[in-house]
Design a protein around this motif. Structure first.
Motif, PDB file in Angstrom:
ATOM      1  N   VAL A   9     -10.200  22.785  -8.044  1.00  0.00           N
ATOM      2  CA  VAL A   9      -9.191  23.836  -8.136  1.00  0.00           C
ATOM      3  C   VAL A   9      -8.191  23.684  -6.990  1.00  0.00           C
ATOM      4  N   SER A  10      -6.908  23.816  -7.330  1.00  0.00           N
ATOM      5  CA  SER A  10      -5.860  23.887  -6.305  1.00  0.00           C
ATOM      6  C   SER A  10      -5.156  25.227  -6.498  1.00  0.00           C
ATOM      7  N   PRO A  11      -4.339  25.654  -5.546  1.00  0.00           N
ATOM      8  CA  PRO A  11      -3.623  26.926  -5.744  1.00  0.00           C
ATOM      9  C   PRO A  11      -2.738  26.927  -6.991  1.00  0.00           C
ATOM     10  N   GLU A  12      -2.274  25.753  -7.401  1.00  0.00           N
ATOM     11  CA  GLU A  12      -1.388  25.661  -8.555  1.00  0.00           C
ATOM     12  C   GLU A  12      -2.111  25.733  -9.890  1.00  0.00           C
ATOM     13  N   ARG A  13      -3.355  25.159  -9.947  1.00  0.00           N
ATOM     14  CA  ARG A  13      -4.022  25.059 -11.241  1.00  0.00           C
ATOM     15  C   ARG A  13      -5.481  24.624 -11.103  1.00  0.00           C
ATOM     16  N   GLY A  67      -9.120  20.913   2.162  1.00  0.00           N
ATOM     17  CA  GLY A  67      -9.744  22.024   1.462  1.00  0.00           C
ATOM     18  C   GLY A  67     -11.208  22.130   1.816  1.00  0.00           C
ATOM     19  N   LEU A  79     -12.303  23.430  -3.592  1.00  0.00           N
ATOM     20  CA  LEU A  79     -11.104  24.252  -3.448  1.00  0.00           C
ATOM     21  C   LEU A  79     -10.140  23.469  -2.575  1.00  0.00           C
ATOM     22  N   GLU A  81      -6.447  22.376  -0.902  1.00  0.00           N
ATOM     23  CA  GLU A  81      -5.159  22.940  -0.476  1.00  0.00           C
ATOM     24  C   GLU A  81      -4.075  22.536  -1.461  1.00  0.00           C
ATOM     25  N   SER A  82      -4.148  21.296  -1.895  1.00  0.00           N
ATOM     26  CA  SER A  82      -3.217  20.741  -2.871  1.00  0.00           C
ATOM     27  C   SER A  82      -3.913  19.558  -3.515  1.00  0.00           C
TER      28      SER A  82
END
Length: 134
Positions: A9-13, A67, A79, A81-82
């Motif tokens: 998982v990234s913050p975007e998707r 992450g 998880l 960061e990007s």
């Protein structure tokens, strides 16, 4: 070979949520290979490439910029960061981050500890750039 659930998982998707047989992550203390029934562990991730071997035998790679990974005997959650699949990765992005880190090093107001962190991050980004573009 036993499989386990991986979520990346990234913050975007949500990049991946499926059964896998093996995952190699760029943990801060060195690369870790995770398989089913792994001892419970939580670790930080440095910039690098996550390699995933799916239950069907296919291998996929994802670029991450740091992450955390939460590892249990039944699964692993990363998880990031990007994160992006290597096929979607823009090498110019890592080059911009390298330049920003070099500019940060040139600032005179940093203490030794902060400077060391920036130097380590710069080294990790440089290694990532060589891995992905080479």
């Amino acid at each position: 070979m036993a499989d386990f659930k991986l979520e990346l998982v990234s913050p975007e998707r949500l990049l991946l949520s499926e059964q896998v047989s093996e995952v190699v992550i760029p943990a801060t203390e060195g690369e870790m290979t995770i398989m089913a029934n792994h001892a419970p562990t939580m670790t930080t991730i440095k910039p690098g490439v996550i390699t995933v071997k799916t239950a069907s035998g296919e291998t996929n790679r994802y670029v991450v910029f740091g992450g955390f990974a939460d590892i249990l005997p039944t699964g692993c959650t990363v998880l990031a960061e990007s994160a992006v699949p290597v096929s979607e990765f823009d090498v110019a992005l890592v080059e911009r981050r390298i330049e920003a880190a070099r500019a940060e090093l040139d600032q005179p107001h940093h203490g030794d500890e902060h400077r060391t962190k920036i130097e380590n991050f710069l080294s990790e980004l440089t290694q990532l750039n060589e891995t992905v573009s080479g």
